[in-house]
Scaffold this motif. Structure first.
Motif, PDB file in Angstrom:
ATOM      1  N   VAL A  60      -1.790   2.926   0.732  1.00 26.41           N
ATOM      2  CA  VAL A  60      -0.617   2.085   0.983  1.00 26.41           C
ATOM      3  C   VAL A  60      -0.728   1.403   2.340  1.00 26.41           C
ATOM      4  O   VAL A  60      -0.452   0.206   2.482  1.00 26.41           O
ATOM      5  N   VAL A  61      -1.141   2.165   3.357  1.00 27.80           N
ATOM      6  CA  VAL A  61      -1.292   1.587   4.697  1.00 27.80           C
ATOM      7  C   VAL A  61      -2.355   0.492   4.688  1.00 27.80           C
ATOM      8  O   VAL A  61      -2.163  -0.601   5.237  1.00 27.80           O
ATOM      9  N   GLY A  62      -3.489   0.776   4.046  1.00 25.66           N
ATOM     10  CA  GLY A  62      -4.554  -0.218   3.974  1.00 25.66           C
ATOM     11  C   GLY A  62      -4.127  -1.473   3.236  1.00 25.66           C
ATOM     12  O   GLY A  62      -4.459  -2.590   3.641  1.00 25.66           O
ATOM     13  N   THR A  63      -3.354  -1.287   2.165  1.00 27.67           N
ATOM     14  CA  THR A  63      -2.859  -2.441   1.411  1.00 27.67           C
ATOM     15  C   THR A  63      -1.917  -3.284   2.259  1.00 27.67           C
ATOM     16  O   THR A  63      -1.975  -4.516   2.249  1.00 27.67           O
ATOM     17  N   ALA A  64      -1.055  -2.604   3.019  1.00 29.42           N
ATOM     18  CA  ALA A  64      -0.115  -3.329   3.880  1.00 29.42           C
ATOM     19  C   ALA A  64      -0.839  -4.130   4.955  1.00 29.42           C
ATOM     20  O   ALA A  64      -0.410  -5.223   5.334  1.00 29.42           O
ATOM     21  N   LEU A  65      -1.950  -3.585   5.450  1.00 29.23           N
ATOM     22  CA  LEU A  65      -2.686  -4.244   6.522  1.00 29.23           C
ATOM     23  C   LEU A  65      -3.615  -5.344   6.022  1.00 29.23           C
ATOM     24  O   LEU A  65      -4.120  -6.127   6.823  1.00 29.23           O
ATOM     25  N   THR A  66      -3.853  -5.397   4.736  1.00 30.86           N
ATOM     26  CA  THR A  66      -4.822  -6.366   4.211  1.00 30.86           C
ATOM     27  C   THR A  66      -4.214  -7.329   3.205  1.00 30.86           C
ATOM     28  O   THR A  66      -4.873  -7.768   2.277  1.00 30.86           O
ATOM     29  N   GLY A  67      -2.943  -7.630   3.376  1.00 32.12           N
ATOM     30  CA  GLY A  67      -2.371  -8.690   2.559  1.00 32.12           C
ATOM     31  C   GLY A  67      -1.192  -8.295   1.705  1.00 32.12           C
ATOM     32  O   GLY A  67      -0.584  -9.151   1.069  1.00 32.12           O
TER      33      GLY A  67
ATOM     34  N   GLY B 115      -9.131  -9.009   1.456  1.00 31.94           N
ATOM     35  CA  GLY B 115      -8.011  -9.045   2.377  1.00 31.94           C
ATOM     36  C   GLY B 115      -8.202  -9.999   3.533  1.00 31.94           C
ATOM     37  O   GLY B 115      -8.952 -10.976   3.461  1.00 31.94           O
ATOM     38  N   TYR B 116      -7.520  -9.683   4.639  1.00 34.38           N
ATOM     39  CA  TYR B 116      -7.507 -10.563   5.795  1.00 34.38           C
ATOM     40  C   TYR B 116      -8.892 -10.742   6.412  1.00 34.38           C
ATOM     41  O   TYR B 116      -9.232 -11.830   6.874  1.00 34.38           O
ATOM     42  N   LEU B 117      -9.677  -9.665   6.435  1.00 33.91           N
ATOM     43  CA  LEU B 117     -11.004  -9.768   7.039  1.00 33.91           C
ATOM     44  C   LEU B 117     -11.868 -10.766   6.281  1.00 33.91           C
ATOM     45  O   LEU B 117     -12.559 -11.595   6.886  1.00 33.91           O
TER      46      LEU B 117
ATOM     47  N   ASN C  11      -1.733  -8.858  -2.956  1.00 35.40           N
ATOM     48  CA  ASN C  11      -3.168  -9.073  -2.767  1.00 35.40           C
ATOM     49  C   ASN C  11      -3.983  -7.803  -2.969  1.00 35.40           C
ATOM     50  O   ASN C  11      -5.177  -7.777  -2.656  1.00 35.40           O
ATOM     51  N   ALA C  12      -3.332  -6.737  -3.463  1.00 33.06           N
ATOM     52  CA  ALA C  12      -4.043  -5.472  -3.655  1.00 33.06           C
ATOM     53  C   ALA C  12      -5.172  -5.651  -4.660  1.00 33.06           C
ATOM     54  O   ALA C  12      -5.005  -6.277  -5.709  1.00 33.06           O
TER      55      ALA C  12
ATOM     56  N   ALA D  73     -10.783 -13.223   4.477  1.00 29.16           N
ATOM     57  CA  ALA D  73     -10.231 -14.559   4.725  1.00 29.16           C
ATOM     58  C   ALA D  73     -10.664 -15.081   6.092  1.00 29.16           C
ATOM     59  O   ALA D  73     -10.977 -16.268   6.249  1.00 29.16           O
ATOM     60  N   TYR D  74     -10.698 -14.183   7.076  1.00 25.57           N
ATOM     61  CA  TYR D  74     -11.135 -14.582   8.419  1.00 25.57           C
ATOM     62  C   TYR D  74     -12.604 -15.008   8.409  1.00 25.57           C
ATOM     63  O   TYR D  74     -12.974 -16.038   8.992  1.00 25.57           O
ATOM     64  N   LEU D  75     -13.434 -14.222   7.746  1.00 32.38           N
ATOM     65  CA  LEU D  75     -14.856 -14.560   7.671  1.00 32.38           C
ATOM     66  C   LEU D  75     -15.073 -15.881   6.938  1.00 32.38           C
ATOM     67  O   LEU D  75     -15.975 -16.650   7.286  1.00 32.38           O
ATOM     68  N   GLN D  76     -14.234 -16.136   5.940  1.00 31.41           N
ATOM     69  CA  GLN D  76     -14.340 -17.404   5.224  1.00 31.41           C
ATOM     70  C   GLN D  76     -13.976 -18.571   6.138  1.00 31.41           C
ATOM     71  O   GLN D  76     -14.632 -19.624   6.129  1.00 31.41           O
ATOM     72  N   GLN D  77     -12.929 -18.388   6.936  1.00 35.33           N
ATOM     73  CA  GLN D  77     -12.556 -19.415   7.907  1.00 35.33           C
ATOM     74  C   GLN D  77     -13.660 -19.613   8.941  1.00 35.33           C
ATOM     75  O   GLN D  77     -13.909 -20.735   9.402  1.00 35.33           O
ATOM     76  N   LEU D  78     -14.312 -18.523   9.294  1.00 42.78           N
ATOM     77  CA  LEU D  78     -15.401 -18.598  10.259  1.00 42.78           C
ATOM     78  C   LEU D  78     -16.566 -19.407   9.705  1.00 42.78           C
ATOM     79  O   LEU D  78     -17.253 -20.128  10.443  1.00 42.78           O
ATOM     80  N   GLU D  79     -16.776 -19.294   8.403  1.00 44.73           N
ATOM     81  CA  GLU D  79     -17.835 -20.073   7.760  1.00 44.73           C
ATOM     82  C   GLU D  79     -17.433 -21.543   7.623  1.00 44.73           C
ATOM     83  O   GLU D  79     -18.246 -22.440   7.864  1.00 44.73           O
ATOM     84  N   ASP D  80     -16.171 -21.787   7.246  1.00 44.62           N
ATOM     85  CA  ASP D  80     -15.724 -23.153   6.975  1.00 44.62           C
ATOM     86  C   ASP D  80     -15.400 -23.928   8.251  1.00 44.62           C
ATOM     87  O   ASP D  80     -15.688 -25.127   8.347  1.00 44.62           O
ATOM     88  N   HIS D  81     -14.777 -23.258   9.212  1.00 48.13           N
ATOM     89  CA  HIS D  81     -14.354 -23.918  10.455  1.00 48.13           C
ATOM     90  C   HIS D  81     -14.762 -23.036  11.643  1.00 48.13           C
ATOM     91  O   HIS D  81     -13.902 -22.415  12.284  1.00 48.13           O
TER      92      HIS D  81
END
Length: 289
Positions: A58-65, A74-76, A69-70, A78-86
């Motif tokens: 539950v904690v992990g799900t809350a922290l990742t979207g 998750g967010y990591l 989004n379960a 999405a961040y890596l994707q943004q890092l690739e795109d921009h």
């Protein structure tokens, strides 16, 4: 026989756990919603989880979207994707956030407040600006240059040369720019003041870089994709910088208090041998920078 008893005991524990969670979930409110989520995870109904560790799920799900989004990236991711795109924009936002947070966290740890009693001093937005507009673009270019020079070279010799190039070329440039920016943020307004700051602190900063940089770069070479190197180095710098900044602030505050109260006692003539520890004020609002 023992296996059967163990299974029955486990089943009984699960039944009791489910009954308690269902009872709490019916109460409603924040606690009720949390219990409902844990019960859902315990029954294996939360996508992407097994039900073995419902609370951590539950904690992990809350922290990742969140629940919607379960079971998805998750967010990591999405961040890596943004890092690739921009890449540059993402690095600027990351470095700015970390630099501002570092200053704010160090002020809180050192109990260093401005004249209004706030930890959010004028240095916080200045540090965030430095991280976003100076540190990130510079790091982006220098790491790109490093990776371009050693592109396709994966031998041990190439990795060692990459570490040497990083420490002998890239680190001095980054540290010199960092010290110039820090001196300006601290109030330096003339070339002589900036030069004095760089000359005094350069080799101290370089020694720290020469200790940490080879380890971090070797780790990045082994485990991280090249697109994540700059954010990784920013994170390491955030941790080390927060520690050093906190120690520096504490020393500065101690020196200010000692100077202020020492001079006050000496001029009044009421204390022989300088101020006593109990004469120092409690940690609170401090003189402005």
């Amino acid at each position: 026989m023992s296996v059967k008893i163990e299974r029955e005991t486990t089943t009984m524990k699960e039944a009791v756990r489910d009954a308690v969670l269902d009872h709490v979930a019916n109460k409603g409110g924040i606690v009720g919603h949390a219990a409902e989520a844990v019960a859902e995870a315990a029954h294996g109904q939360l996508p992407g989880t097994t039900g073995k560790h419902p609370i951590s799920a539950v904690v992990g799900t809350a922290l990742t979207g969140g629940r919607k989004n379960a079971g998805t990236k998750g967010y990591l991711a999405a961040y890596l994707q943004q890092l690739e795109d921009h890449p540059l924009r993402t690095k600027m936002l990351t470095a700015g956030t970390l630099a501002g947070s570092q200053e704010l966290l160090a002020s809180w740890l050192a109990k260093d407040r401005n004249k209004h009693g706030n930890y959010f001093t004028s240095r916080v937005p200045k540090m965030a600006t430095y991280g976003a507009l100076v540190s990130a673009p510079l790091g982006h270019f220098l790491i790109w240059l490093l990776q371009k020079i050693f592109s396709g070279r994966t031998s041990l010799r190439a990795k060692i040369l990459q570490i040497l190039f990083s420490n002998l070329v890239i680190a001095p440039i980054q540290n010199a720019v960092y010290l110039v920016a820090m001196s300006i943020i601290a109030g330096a307004r003339t070339f002589r003041q900036v030069k004095a700051t760089v000359r005094t602190s350069f080799w101290k900063v370089m020694r720290v870089s020469w200790i940490t940089s080879p380890i971090c770069l070797a780790f990045a070479q082994k485990f991280l994709p090249e697109s994540t190197w700059v954010p990784f180095f920013n994170l390491v710098s955030f941790i080390i910088g927060t520690y050093i900044n906190t120690i520096t602030k504490k020393k500065r505050l101690a020196a200010l208090r000692k100077k202020h109260f020492g001079e006050g006692r000496a001029s009044g003539g009421s204390t022989i041998g300088g101020p006593r520890p109990e004469d120092y004020p409690p940690l609170g609002p401090n003189p402005p920078y």
